[in-house]
Motif scaffolding. Structure first.
Motif, mmCIF file in Angstrom:
data_model
loop_
_atom_site.group_PDB
_atom_site.id
_atom_site.type_symbol
_atom_site.label_atom_id
_atom_site.label_comp_id
_atom_site.label_asym_id
_atom_site.label_seq_id
_atom_site.Cartn_x
_atom_site.Cartn_y
_atom_site.Cartn_z
ATOM 1 N N ASP A 148 0.723 -1.202 -0.136
ATOM 2 C CA ASP A 148 -0.055 -0.034 0.071
ATOM 3 C C ASP A 148 0.838 1.230 -0.056
ATOM 4 N N LYS A 149 2.141 1.118 0.799
ATOM 5 C CA LYS A 149 2.943 2.378 0.712
ATOM 6 C C LYS A 149 3.345 2.655 -0.508
ATOM 7 N N VAL A 150 3.980 1.663 -1.363
ATOM 8 C CA VAL A 150 4.448 1.779 -2.472
ATOM 9 C C VAL A 150 3.739 2.224 -3.508
ATOM 10 N N LEU A 151 2.189 1.414 -3.625
ATOM 11 C CA LEU A 151 1.486 2.060 -4.732
ATOM 12 C C LEU A 151 0.806 3.305 -4.209
ATOM 13 N N ASN A 152 0.772 3.915 -2.999
ATOM 14 C CA ASN A 152 0.448 4.968 -2.886
ATOM 15 C C ASN A 152 1.241 6.200 -3.481
ATOM 16 N N ASN A 153 2.548 5.721 -3.257
ATOM 17 C CA ASN A 153 3.642 6.721 -3.756
ATOM 18 C C ASN A 153 3.436 6.744 -5.356
ATOM 19 N N LEU A 154 3.499 5.466 -5.957
ATOM 20 C CA LEU A 154 3.649 5.442 -7.451
ATOM 21 C C LEU A 154 2.451 6.002 -8.155
ATOM 22 N N CYS A 155 1.282 6.008 -7.446
ATOM 23 C CA CYS A 155 -0.024 6.349 -8.288
ATOM 24 C C CYS A 155 0.036 7.922 -8.344
ATOM 25 N N ASN A 156 0.806 8.634 -7.888
ATOM 26 C CA ASN A 156 0.923 10.101 -8.040
ATOM 27 C C ASN A 156 1.849 10.397 -9.331
ATOM 28 N N LEU A 157 2.559 9.634 -9.699
ATOM 29 C CA LEU A 157 3.532 9.755 -10.692
ATOM 30 C C LEU A 157 3.027 9.569 -12.328
ATOM 31 N N ASN A 158 2.790 10.356 -13.205
ATOM 32 C CA ASN A 158 2.098 10.205 -14.362
ATOM 33 C C ASN A 158 2.773 9.805 -15.635
ATOM 34 N N TYR A 159 3.478 8.490 -15.367
ATOM 35 C CA TYR A 159 4.118 7.971 -16.320
ATOM 36 C C TYR A 159 3.819 6.457 -16.349
ATOM 37 N N SER A 160 4.106 5.985 -17.633
ATOM 38 C CA SER A 160 3.539 4.534 -17.530
ATOM 39 C C SER A 160 4.626 3.654 -16.690
ATOM 40 N N ILE A 161 4.071 2.662 -16.130
ATOM 41 C CA ILE A 161 4.607 2.124 -14.922
ATOM 42 C C ILE A 161 4.906 0.429 -15.523
ATOM 43 N N VAL A 162 5.943 -0.221 -15.247
ATOM 44 C CA VAL A 162 6.110 -1.793 -15.628
ATOM 45 C C VAL A 162 6.486 -2.661 -14.269
ATOM 46 N N PHE A 163 5.688 -3.384 -14.309
ATOM 47 C CA PHE A 163 5.981 -4.482 -13.109
ATOM 48 C C PHE A 163 6.224 -5.894 -13.678
ATOM 49 N N PHE A 164 6.925 -6.666 -12.899
ATOM 50 C CA PHE A 164 6.862 -7.962 -13.089
ATOM 51 C C PHE A 164 5.989 -8.732 -12.065
ATOM 52 N N ILE A 165 4.930 -9.617 -12.366
ATOM 53 C CA ILE A 165 4.114 -10.151 -11.532
ATOM 54 C C ILE A 165 3.985 -11.875 -11.671
ATOM 55 N N PRO A 166 4.043 -12.358 -10.689
ATOM 56 C CA PRO A 166 3.960 -14.088 -10.691
ATOM 57 C C PRO A 166 2.352 -14.174 -11.046
ATOM 58 N N SER A 167 2.158 -15.183 -11.878
ATOM 59 C CA SER A 167 0.762 -15.444 -12.213
ATOM 60 C C SER A 167 -0.219 -15.747 -11.222
ATOM 61 N N SER A 168 0.508 -16.390 -10.200
ATOM 62 C CA SER A 168 -0.604 -16.762 -8.833
ATOM 63 C C SER A 168 -0.975 -15.523 -8.387
ATOM 64 N N LYS A 169 -0.196 -14.391 -8.288
ATOM 65 C CA LYS A 169 -0.804 -13.183 -7.549
ATOM 66 C C LYS A 169 -1.604 -12.253 -8.707
ATOM 67 N N ILE A 170 -1.724 -12.394 -9.588
ATOM 68 C CA ILE A 170 -2.037 -11.277 -10.788
ATOM 69 C C ILE A 170 -3.538 -10.826 -10.281
ATOM 70 N N ASN A 171 -4.411 -11.695 -9.761
ATOM 71 C CA ASN A 171 -5.724 -11.026 -9.530
ATOM 72 C C ASN A 171 -5.540 -10.294 -8.211
ATOM 73 N N PHE A 172 -4.708 -10.719 -7.364
ATOM 74 C CA PHE A 172 -4.420 -9.839 -6.049
ATOM 75 C C PHE A 172 -3.887 -8.532 -6.566
ATOM 76 N N TYR A 173 -3.070 -8.510 -7.303
ATOM 77 C CA TYR A 173 -2.570 -7.088 -7.712
ATOM 78 C C TYR A 173 -3.617 -6.055 -8.755
ATOM 79 N N ILE A 174 -4.354 -6.902 -9.521
ATOM 80 C CA ILE A 174 -5.473 -6.309 -10.229
ATOM 81 C C ILE A 174 -6.484 -5.648 -9.168
ATOM 82 N N PHE A 175 -6.672 -6.229 -8.103
ATOM 83 C CA PHE A 175 -7.695 -5.728 -7.169
ATOM 84 C C PHE A 175 -6.870 -4.390 -6.537
#
Length: 282
Positions: free
Chosen positions: A151-178
């Motif tokens: 939550d701390k990381v996403l709260n900081n990143l959401c204020n940056l108006n750039y495209s953002i690239v992540f690596f996400i394990p498939s088992s966690k994809i729906n958790f991160y989508i939420f």
């Protein structure tokens, strides 16, 4: 230029990029370096062994991963000092980019030893080339697993108006989508699956409307969030009954607690709920 001069390989550490899926996505220079290496450091000797076998490379493979890199790095430094050629590869892509190798690179820098990057495949640039988003992007890599840190990381990143690239394990994809729905509801999303492989596919949607992925999901995804969508294109709505619930709750509970409760209960963007509560207080 003399071809023999081009093929000279000096002693040092070579960071060699390897295919991210399709085994043919490797450069001629990378093959040449690996063939002339005295040892090749890799994450998984079985996986890298298949690549070396395909290209008939007989250099010695040594397992090098996050659990043993400190110990192995000491011996590797000694080899380089003895004028040996050492290559570092990962299971896929470019070494040290969300993969082991940083400890070894820094030791080489401290010892003033030669480090040579051998460019090639990268999931980051490959996915960025087809996303259609602004090419001014930030690469984050793997997100924290603990929800409080996330939550701390996403709260900081959401204020940056750039495209953002992540690596996400498939088992966690729906958790991160939420989670993305809470922090990045005003962006588009690209989910790249099995890049360069036979079943390569790209899921394109808006974060606010994308649904959880279903079915058998394997591997690791490269996910890109666009820069912010213009306000007029964003669907933002809080149900009237939810608005009434918020008003009642604010009389008893704190702004923060109400926002967190409603966001989880109604699956609404955090910013949307936060701003609504703020306006009510005013």
């Amino acid at each position: 230029m003399d071809k023999n001069k081009q093929q000279i390989v000096n002693s040092g550490l070579y960071l060699v990029s390897t295919p991210i899926g399709n085994i043919e996505d490797i450069t001629i220079r990378a093959i040449n370096i690996l063939m002339k290496s005295h040892i090749i450091l890799c994450e998984d000797t079985r996986r890298s062994g298949k690549l070396l076998s395909y290209y008939k490379i007989k250099s010695k493979l040594i397992s090098y991963h996050k659990f043993n890199e400190k110990k192995i790095s000491i011996g590797v430094i000694d080899l380089i000092k003895k004028n040996k050629i050492v290559s570092l590869i990962t299971d896929a892509g470019t070494p040290t980019i969300s993969d082991p190798g940083l400890i070894l690179v820094n030791k080489c820098i401290e010892e003033n030893l030669n480090i040579y990057p051998i460019p090639g495949s990268s999931a980051v640039t490959t996915a960025m080339s087809v996303c259609g988003f602004n090419d001014q992007y930030l690469f984050y890599g793997f997100l924290p697993k603990k929800e409080s840190e996330l939550d701390k990381v996403l709260n900081n990143l959401c204020n940056l108006n750039y495209s953002i690239v992540f690596f996400i394990p498939s088992s966690k994809i729906n958790f991160y989508i939420f989670k993305f729905k809470n922090y990045f509801f005003d962006r588009k999303i690209l989910i790249a699956k099995e890049i360069t492989k036979m079943h390569e596919s790209f899921i394109r949607d808006e974060v606010a409307s994308i649904k959880p992925l279903s079915g058998s999901i394997k591997g690791e995804f490269t996910v890109i969030l666009s820069n912010k969508i213009k306000e007029k294109n964003i669907v933002k709505q809080i149900n009237e009954s939810v608005k009434m619930e918020i008003k009642k709750m604010l009389k008893k509970y704190s702004h923060k607690d109400v926002v967190e409760y409603i966001v989880k209960k109604e699956n609404l963007p955090k910013k949307l709920v936060y701003n609504f509560c703020l306006n009510l207080k005013k």
